[in-house]
Design an enzyme around this catalytic site. Structure first.
Site, PDB file in Angstrom:
ATOM      1  N   ALA A  28       4.236  -4.271  -9.521  1.00  0.00           N
ATOM      2  CA  ALA A  28       3.450  -3.961 -10.738  1.00  0.00           C
ATOM      3  C   ALA A  28       2.010  -3.625 -10.350  1.00  0.00           C
ATOM      4  O   ALA A  28       1.465  -2.587 -10.746  1.00  0.00           O
ATOM      5  CB  ALA A  28       3.467  -5.147 -11.702  1.00  0.00           C
ATOM      6  N   GLY A  29       1.425  -4.505  -9.550  1.00  0.00           N
ATOM      7  CA  GLY A  29       0.030  -4.302  -9.157  1.00  0.00           C
ATOM      8  C   GLY A  29      -0.142  -3.092  -8.242  1.00  0.00           C
ATOM      9  O   GLY A  29      -1.145  -2.393  -8.317  1.00  0.00           O
ATOM     10  N   ASP A  30       0.848  -2.833  -7.394  1.00  0.00           N
ATOM     11  CA  ASP A  30       0.753  -1.690  -6.462  1.00  0.00           C
ATOM     12  C   ASP A  30       0.818  -0.368  -7.226  1.00  0.00           C
ATOM     13  O   ASP A  30       0.059   0.567  -6.943  1.00  0.00           O
ATOM     14  CB  ASP A  30       1.911  -1.701  -5.442  1.00  0.00           C
ATOM     15  CG  ASP A  30       2.085  -3.051  -4.786  1.00  0.00           C
ATOM     16  OD1 ASP A  30       1.096  -3.797  -4.713  1.00  0.00           O
ATOM     17  OD2 ASP A  30       3.215  -3.349  -4.363  1.00  0.00           O
ATOM     18  N   THR A  89       0.833  -1.213   0.000  1.00  0.00           N
ATOM     19  CA  THR A  89       0.000   0.000   0.000  1.00  0.00           C
ATOM     20  C   THR A  89       0.869   1.266   0.000  1.00  0.00           C
ATOM     21  O   THR A  89       0.468   2.293  -0.553  1.00  0.00           O
ATOM     22  CB  THR A  89      -0.962   0.024   1.214  1.00  0.00           C
ATOM     23  OG1 THR A  89      -0.191  -0.147   2.407  1.00  0.00           O
ATOM     24  CG2 THR A  89      -2.009  -1.072   1.122  1.00  0.00           C
ATOM     25  N   TYR A 121      12.498  -7.100   3.931  1.00  0.00           N
ATOM     26  CA  TYR A 121      12.324  -8.189   2.964  1.00  0.00           C
ATOM     27  C   TYR A 121      13.342  -8.093   1.854  1.00  0.00           C
ATOM     28  O   TYR A 121      13.873  -7.017   1.573  1.00  0.00           O
ATOM     29  CB  TYR A 121      10.891  -8.225   2.412  1.00  0.00           C
ATOM     30  CG  TYR A 121      10.573  -7.246   1.301  1.00  0.00           C
ATOM     31  CD1 TYR A 121      10.403  -5.887   1.559  1.00  0.00           C
ATOM     32  CD2 TYR A 121      10.418  -7.687  -0.017  1.00  0.00           C
ATOM     33  CE1 TYR A 121      10.082  -4.999   0.553  1.00  0.00           C
ATOM     34  CE2 TYR A 121      10.095  -6.805  -1.031  1.00  0.00           C
ATOM     35  CZ  TYR A 121       9.931  -5.464  -0.751  1.00  0.00           C
ATOM     36  OH  TYR A 121       9.618  -4.590  -1.754  1.00  0.00           O
ATOM     37  N   GLY A 141      -1.533  -9.709 -15.114  1.00  0.00           N
ATOM     38  CA  GLY A 141      -0.204  -9.596 -15.722  1.00  0.00           C
ATOM     39  C   GLY A 141      -0.279  -8.879 -17.064  1.00  0.00           C
ATOM     40  O   GLY A 141      -0.872  -7.802 -17.178  1.00  0.00           O
ATOM     41  N   TRP A 201      11.463 -10.727   6.939  1.00  0.00           N
ATOM     42  CA  TRP A 201      11.771 -10.722   8.378  1.00  0.00           C
ATOM     43  C   TRP A 201      10.905  -9.585   8.940  1.00  0.00           C
ATOM     44  O   TRP A 201      11.276  -8.421   8.856  1.00  0.00           O
ATOM     45  CB  TRP A 201      13.243 -10.404   8.624  1.00  0.00           C
ATOM     46  CG  TRP A 201      14.201 -11.396   8.034  1.00  0.00           C
ATOM     47  CD1 TRP A 201      14.762 -12.450   8.689  1.00  0.00           C
ATOM     48  CD2 TRP A 201      14.741 -11.422   6.695  1.00  0.00           C
ATOM     49  NE1 TRP A 201      15.612 -13.132   7.838  1.00  0.00           N
ATOM     50  CE2 TRP A 201      15.610 -12.522   6.610  1.00  0.00           C
ATOM     51  CE3 TRP A 201      14.561 -10.620   5.549  1.00  0.00           C
ATOM     52  CZ2 TRP A 201      16.297 -12.839   5.447  1.00  0.00           C
ATOM     53  CZ3 TRP A 201      15.234 -10.937   4.394  1.00  0.00           C
ATOM     54  CH2 TRP A 201      16.090 -12.045   4.344  1.00  0.00           C
ATOM     55  N   ARG A 202       9.731  -9.910   9.446  1.00  0.00           N
ATOM     56  CA  ARG A 202       8.827  -8.830   9.840  1.00  0.00           C
ATOM     57  C   ARG A 202       8.142  -9.082  11.186  1.00  0.00           C
ATOM     58  O   ARG A 202       7.200  -8.370  11.526  1.00  0.00           O
ATOM     59  CB  ARG A 202       7.797  -8.570   8.728  1.00  0.00           C
ATOM     60  CG  ARG A 202       6.817  -9.673   8.514  1.00  0.00           C
ATOM     61  CD  ARG A 202       6.236  -9.730   7.132  1.00  0.00           C
ATOM     62  NE  ARG A 202       5.695  -8.518   6.567  1.00  0.00           N
ATOM     63  CZ  ARG A 202       5.192  -8.455   5.326  1.00  0.00           C
ATOM     64  NH1 ARG A 202       5.155  -9.560   4.582  1.00  0.00           N
ATOM     65  NH2 ARG A 202       4.725  -7.331   4.843  1.00  0.00           N
ATOM     66  N   ASN A 244      -4.107  -9.220  -2.867  1.00  0.00           N
ATOM     67  CA  ASN A 244      -2.655  -9.435  -2.699  1.00  0.00           C
ATOM     68  C   ASN A 244      -2.351 -10.633  -1.805  1.00  0.00           C
ATOM     69  O   ASN A 244      -1.649 -10.501  -0.791  1.00  0.00           O
ATOM     70  CB  ASN A 244      -2.008  -8.170  -2.107  1.00  0.00           C
ATOM     71  CG  ASN A 244      -1.346  -7.337  -3.185  1.00  0.00           C
ATOM     72  OD1 ASN A 244      -1.124  -7.811  -4.303  1.00  0.00           O
ATOM     73  ND2 ASN A 244      -1.021  -6.096  -2.860  1.00  0.00           N
TER      74      ASN A 244
END
Ligand code: ADP
Length: 306
Positions: free
Chosen positions: A255-257, A29, A85, A226, A100-101, A164
């Site tokens: 791409a999608g974001d 986001t 990441y 895609g 790593w979150r 997502n």
């Protein structure tokens, strides 16, 4: 026009050649917020999350400020930091991630949010959240998010949702199915990808996917796939927009974001769904020819100016 994006921004590591890694800041986001603001600078764009008070959290905040993305609604804590990441790309540019979150302050977004921030969100035109926003929140935080979304709905804020789906972020598939279905039911505008439905709900046929989305009550649906055409549903009719396939894909991260950010900016600026989709696809096509989620600002401005 005011729009808020709720989610997580992490430190991002991507390949920089010769075994070097480049560090940036990204998260679904957040990426959308940045591309929206870069493309439609007249929009007031806010990012809503949780952040630490350590130096890397501060660097993330400074990076958002440099992008003119508002950070006033972000809650801070000295107990946690930001997630991390790394992007891995195959020779076709298709990406995979290691995360790593577990110590990320974004997982406490709702308890770190003060009443003023909740109030400010109620005066926005649109608020976007995603399946990743839902997935990273522990159950009590997710409940608090639903309560916030209820208030936003009552205040006539348009809610935007992208599925997502990231299997690794969920405890199990059933939990993901239930939460995503609920997210779909809250959304006025849905911006999912075809793969979200095949992986999560075993829906592969377009009419089934559209019927599933419409049953949730969304009035505007943009289904990405895609390099293949984008399917639109809005104003009670369905149509498609053709995509020009990119010849050399370098990294499909975000791409999608990027698509979502530019699409929403265009819609807030008065463009039709078709026009917004064309602008969004042009941006996404540009982004996937570069490494990392967020491309260099000056290169992007050159692209926008064309
Ligand atoms: P996500 O990142 O959510 O998986 P997609 O892969 O469906 O999203 O891509 C989002 C958008 O990015 C597409 O609708 C399209 O506009 C653009 N895009 C993705 N891949 C390509 C490609 N190979 N060529 C041109 N555009 C692409």
């Amino acid at each position: 026009m005011k729009i808020g994006f709720i989610g997580e921004c992490m430190a991002e590591l991507s390949q920089a050649g010769d075994g070097l890694l480049r560090q940036a800041f990204a998260g679904d986001t957040y990426n959308s917020a940045v591309y929206l603001k870069r493309t439609f600078s007249q929009c007031d764009v806010q990012f809503i999350s949780g952040l630490g008070t350590d130096s890397i959290s501060q660097a993330m905040l400074d990076s958002a400020t440099a992008e003119q993305v508002g950070t006033e609604l972000i809650g801070r804590t000295d107990k946690l930091t930001i997630g991390l990441y790394q992007i891995h790309t195959d020779p076709q540019g298709e990406r995979s991630f290691t995360y790593w979150r577990s110590n990320s302050a974004a997982r406490q977004t709702l308890s770190l949010m003060n009443e003023d921030a909740k109030h400010a969100l109620c005066s926005m035109d649109m608020v976007m959240f995603s399946g990743i926003t839902l997935a990273i929140l522990p159950p009590p935080e997710r409940e608090a998010l639903w309560a916030l979304l209820d208030n936003l709905k009552q205040a006539n804020v348009k809610l935007v949702f992208d599925i997502n789906y990231r299997p690794a972020l969920w405890t199990n598939r059933t939990e993901a199915q239930q939460s995503v279905k609920r997210g779909i039911e809250y959304a006025d505008i849905l911006l999912p990808g075809v793969e979200d439905f095949s992986q999560l709900f075993e829906l592969t046929k377009l009419p089934d996917i559209m019927a599933f989305c419409q049953a949730g009550g969304a009035t505007e649906i943009v289904l990405k796939n895609g390099a293949q055409e984008v399917h639109l549903y809005g104003d009670d009719s369905a149509r498609t927009v053709t995509i020009e396939p990119v010849k050399k894909v370098v990294d499909t991260t975000s791409a999608g974001d990027a698509f979502n950010g530019v699409y929403l900016g265009a819609r807030l600026s008065g463009f039709t769904m078709e026009q917004a989709t064309q602008q969004a696809a042009a941006c996404a096509g540009f982004v996937i020819q570069h490494r990392g989620a967020i491309v260099d600002a000056s290169q992007y401005q050159t692209f926008v100016a064309q």
